[in-house]
Design an enzyme around this catalytic site. Structure first.
Site, PDB file in Angstrom:
ATOM      1  N   ASP A 112      12.228  -8.209  -3.327  1.00 58.46           N
ATOM      2  CA  ASP A 112      12.341  -6.919  -3.705  1.00 58.46           C
ATOM      3  C   ASP A 112      12.417  -6.836  -5.231  1.00 58.46           C
ATOM      4  O   ASP A 112      13.374  -7.407  -5.683  1.00 58.46           O
ATOM      5  CB  ASP A 112      13.149  -6.218  -2.835  1.00 58.46           C
ATOM      6  N   ALA A 143       5.928  -1.819  -1.701  1.00 61.74           N
ATOM      7  CA  ALA A 143       4.846  -0.843  -2.139  1.00 61.74           C
ATOM      8  C   ALA A 143       5.522   0.453  -2.938  1.00 61.74           C
ATOM      9  O   ALA A 143       6.637   0.552  -2.749  1.00 61.74           O
ATOM     10  CB  ALA A 143       4.007  -0.135  -1.070  1.00 61.74           C
ATOM     11  N   THR A 148      -0.230   2.433   6.388  1.00 62.88           N
ATOM     12  CA  THR A 148       0.105   3.900   6.950  1.00 62.88           C
ATOM     13  C   THR A 148      -1.001   4.485   7.521  1.00 62.88           C
ATOM     14  O   THR A 148      -2.183   4.079   7.152  1.00 62.88           O
ATOM     15  CB  THR A 148       0.645   4.723   5.355  1.00 62.88           C
ATOM     16  N   ASP A 149      -0.749   5.651   8.102  1.00 56.68           N
ATOM     17  CA  ASP A 149      -1.749   6.392   8.756  1.00 56.68           C
ATOM     18  C   ASP A 149      -2.809   7.230   7.656  1.00 56.68           C
ATOM     19  O   ASP A 149      -3.689   7.553   8.001  1.00 56.68           O
ATOM     20  CB  ASP A 149      -1.409   7.401   9.887  1.00 56.68           C
ATOM     21  N   GLU A 150      -2.140   7.144   6.347  1.00 59.30           N
ATOM     22  CA  GLU A 150      -2.839   8.183   5.581  1.00 59.30           C
ATOM     23  C   GLU A 150      -4.189   7.545   4.971  1.00 59.30           C
ATOM     24  O   GLU A 150      -4.821   8.359   4.529  1.00 59.30           O
ATOM     25  CB  GLU A 150      -1.776   8.385   4.419  1.00 59.30           C
ATOM     26  N   TYR A 187      -2.194   7.252  -3.514  1.00 58.07           N
ATOM     27  CA  TYR A 187      -1.192   6.491  -2.667  1.00 58.07           C
ATOM     28  C   TYR A 187      -2.097   5.856  -1.402  1.00 58.07           C
ATOM     29  O   TYR A 187      -1.975   4.596  -1.388  1.00 58.07           O
ATOM     30  CB  TYR A 187       0.018   7.413  -2.195  1.00 58.07           C
ATOM     31  N   LYS A 196      -3.190   1.874  -0.687  1.00 59.43           N
ATOM     32  CA  LYS A 196      -2.828   1.190   0.679  1.00 59.43           C
ATOM     33  C   LYS A 196      -4.300   0.840   1.300  1.00 59.43           C
ATOM     34  O   LYS A 196      -4.206  -0.114   1.907  1.00 59.43           O
ATOM     35  CB  LYS A 196      -2.175   2.309   1.425  1.00 59.43           C
ATOM     36  N   ASN A 211       7.756   7.900   8.718  1.00 63.70           N
ATOM     37  CA  ASN A 211       9.146   7.542   9.207  1.00 63.70           C
ATOM     38  C   ASN A 211      10.282   8.630   8.886  1.00 63.70           C
ATOM     39  O   ASN A 211      10.121   9.254   7.736  1.00 63.70           O
ATOM     40  CB  ASN A 211       9.364   6.231   8.795  1.00 63.70           C
ATOM     41  N   LYS A 260      11.635  12.379  -0.242  1.00 66.33           N
ATOM     42  CA  LYS A 260      10.612  12.664   0.868  1.00 66.33           C
ATOM     43  C   LYS A 260      11.277  13.871   1.620  1.00 66.33           C
ATOM     44  O   LYS A 260      12.462  14.002   1.458  1.00 66.33           O
ATOM     45  CB  LYS A 260      10.616  11.291   1.786  1.00 66.33           C
ATOM     46  N   PRO A 292      11.700  23.502  -1.467  1.00 63.15           N
ATOM     47  CA  PRO A 292      10.324  23.581  -2.161  1.00 63.15           C
ATOM     48  C   PRO A 292       9.165  23.162  -1.055  1.00 63.15           C
ATOM     49  O   PRO A 292       8.875  22.037  -0.927  1.00 63.15           O
ATOM     50  CB  PRO A 292       9.999  22.799  -3.254  1.00 63.15           C
ATOM     51  N   ARG A 303       0.420  20.855  -2.976  1.00 68.02           N
ATOM     52  CA  ARG A 303       0.113  19.653  -3.548  1.00 68.02           C
ATOM     53  C   ARG A 303      -1.238  19.354  -3.594  1.00 68.02           C
ATOM     54  O   ARG A 303      -2.021  19.913  -2.729  1.00 68.02           O
ATOM     55  CB  ARG A 303       0.815  18.658  -2.580  1.00 68.02           C
TER      56      ARG A 303
END
Ligand code: NAD
Ligand code: TYD
Length: 380
Positions: free
Chosen positions: A37, A87, A137-139, A186, A190, A216, A225, A241, A317
């Protein structure tokens, strides 16, 4: 010491990585776990205090983009498995600084793949018994529509994660064969890294696996997050916010359930396969925020609803994905995994953890964090 396996876990000082490192170090004393790391703003060795002196654990501060160091580390430790989590992971940061995301997520993954390929190819047994497991990720699948704004009873079978609030906000889900359609820098980075991992299997025969997981939550998540940020802000009576109308939907999974899935898939998953991991647990942001407020207020002994006035609607966003919803039934069907915690239970544990670990939060929310946070939110 001679270990049965030597495994590099990248990003092990981050949120999910620290849970994966802890699980592997404790569960497999016969494995050597090497945590690689760079300790960026998101990496924190305090996340691993409880296992740092275990004989089967080694920490190495290094950059995944540094091919020579990574290759030498693989040689030195005769690495036969890689679980890749390192990441840049925060969408808002990717909007401000996409280059860093391309460097770490794309070039870093490529450098790691190439180092593993060259090292493993240099061995007599080559790829046999090796595994390169990439956490995604699902994104990458893009965004789903919110066709049922009030939510409906979902068509899938219920799991341990289902609770009173067991709703789906649309008819579509992300499946393993859903085409990639990322929107943020992002998720674009990915997605690109996922493609490289699969290309290394298809071109060179590398034994790769990719998993795509939903949002998560849990202990040790960096408070930028949604969930840890809002717990911290409620505690300090700072504004919450909420982007746009707070209608966006995410599917939430307790981080230890993700770590358990990673353990299972690393050992039992089929090479070249993709598995979706998710909680079948969709929530609108505003509903989660109300649960967080109710939980923090109750645990702090505040009057019910005392912190509702902190909710502050701010500019949305850019490119904000409306809905993520993972179908993880393949993993359930083929490997028998399902989430172990109901969401209300997981949120209670999570809020308690952040309230009990004020020092951990304070250590990372001073200095640079304050400056980043001010810059991020002051203009809204
Ligand atoms: P995180 O931001 O908390 O941790 C990332 C870790 O990677 C940090 O410890 C950081 O120091 C390290 N790192 C960053 N750049 C590095 C580099 N160049 N070399 C070595 N280490 C570096 O992230 P997270 O939330 O724990 O996510 C871990 C992985 O899981 C990521 O790949 C992310 O895309 C994926 N994922 C996250 C979620 C989520 O909800 N958090 C969901 C699905 C998938
Ligand atoms: P986040 O935790 O950043 O995860 P992701 O963007 O990867 O899903 O955000 C979760 C949801 O919460 C997302 O819809 C954006 C929203 N959000 C806010 O409304 N306010 C905030 O301050 C943050 C950080 C997120």
């Amino acid at each position: 010491m001679n270990f049965k396996r030597n495994i590099i876990i990248t990003g092990g000082a981050g949120f999910i990585g620290s849970h994966v490192v802890r699980l592997f170090v404790r569960k497999y004393p016969e494995y050597h776990i090497i945590n690689l790391d760079l300790l960026t703003y998101a990496g924190n060795l305090a996340n691993l205090k409880d296992i740092e002196n275990e004989p089967n654990y080694t920490f190495v501060k290094a950059d995944i983009c540094d091919f020579d160091t990574v290759y030498a580390l693989m040689q030195e430790h005769k690495v036969d498995g890689i679980i890749h989590l390192a990441a840049e992971s925060h969408v808002d940061r990717s909007i401000k600084d996409p280059f860093t995301f391309a460097r770490t997520n794309v070039m870093g993954t490529l450098s790691l793949l190439q180092a593993a390929k060259l090292y493993w190819e240099s061995l007599p047994e080559k790829f046999e018994g090796k595994r390169f497991y990439h956490i995604s990720t699902d994104e990458v699948y893009g965004a789903l529509e919110l066709t049922h704004p009030e939510g409906i009873e979902p068509p899938f079978t219920t799991t341990a994660s289902s609770s009173e609030h067991h709703l789906a906000y649309g008819k579509d889900f992300f499946y393993e064969d859903t085409p990639y359609n990322p929107h943020s820098p992002y998720s674009a980075a990915k997605a690109s890294s996922d493609h490289f991992v699969r290309a290394f299997h298809d071109t060179y025969g590398m034994p790769t696996i990719v998993t795509n997981c939903s949002n998560n939550y849990g202990p040790y998540q960096f408070p930028e997050k949604l969930i840890p940020l809002f717990i911290n802000n409620i505690r300090h009576r700072k504004p919450l916010p909420v982007y746009g109308k707070g209608e966006n939907v995410r599917d939430w999974l307790y981080v230890e359930d993700h770590a358990r899935a990673i353990d299972l898939i690393f050992h039992k998953g089929e090479v070249a396969e993709t598995y979706n991991i998710g909680g079948f647990n969709e929530w609108k942001n505003i509903d989660i925020i109300k649960v967080l407020i109710a939980t923090v207020d109750r645990l702090l002994g505040n009057e019910e609803g005392a912190s509702l006035d902190l909710i502050t609607y701010v500019t949305d966003r850019a490119g904000h994905d409306m809905r993520y919803a993972i179908d993880s039934s393949k993993l359930q069907r083929e490997l028998g995994w399902e989430p172990s915690l109901q969401f209300e239970e997981g949120i209670e544990k999570t809020v308690r953890w952040y309230l009990d670990n004020e020092e951990w939060l304070e250590n990372i929310t001073s200095g640079d964090y304050e400056r980043y946070y001010e810059e991020m939110y002051s203009k809204r």
